[in-house]
Design a protein around this motif. Structure first.
Motif: not given
Length: 88
Positions: A37, A39, A43, A54, A74, A77-78, A81
């Motif tokens: 992923e 980043m 991060q 990550c 998750l 940060d994303f 997702y």
């Protein structure tokens, strides 16, 4: 457990070195060495084995985090997702 995630953060010197390398190579981001992923260096976490990961991957591999804590990381940060795996 929050302290574990903070302790694993990259140092300012490590972040500066990564940024210099990114600029030299024309890169806009770095990639988690566990899941690939994208980043920002800020991060990233450094695992016990030295991998740059990550936060969710770090939590899965190097801590005793619960699934709920990992899912929350998750989502933070994303964003979106986890929703991509949910079926209507």
């Amino acid at each position: 457990m929050q302290y574990q995630y903070e302790e694993a953060r990259l140092s300012e010197e490590e972040i500066e070195e990564i940024r210099r390398n990114m600029e030299a190579r024309g890169l806009a981001c770095i990639f988690c060495q566990a899941c690939d992923e994208e980043m920002e260096p800020e991060q990233a976490r450094k695992s016990a084995t030295g991998l740059i990961m990550c936060r969710p991957c770090y939590m899965c591999n190097d801590t005793e985090a619960t699934q709920e804590e990992i899912d929350q990381a998750l989502d933070e940060d994303f964003p979106g997702y986890l929703a991509s795996f949910k079926h209507a």
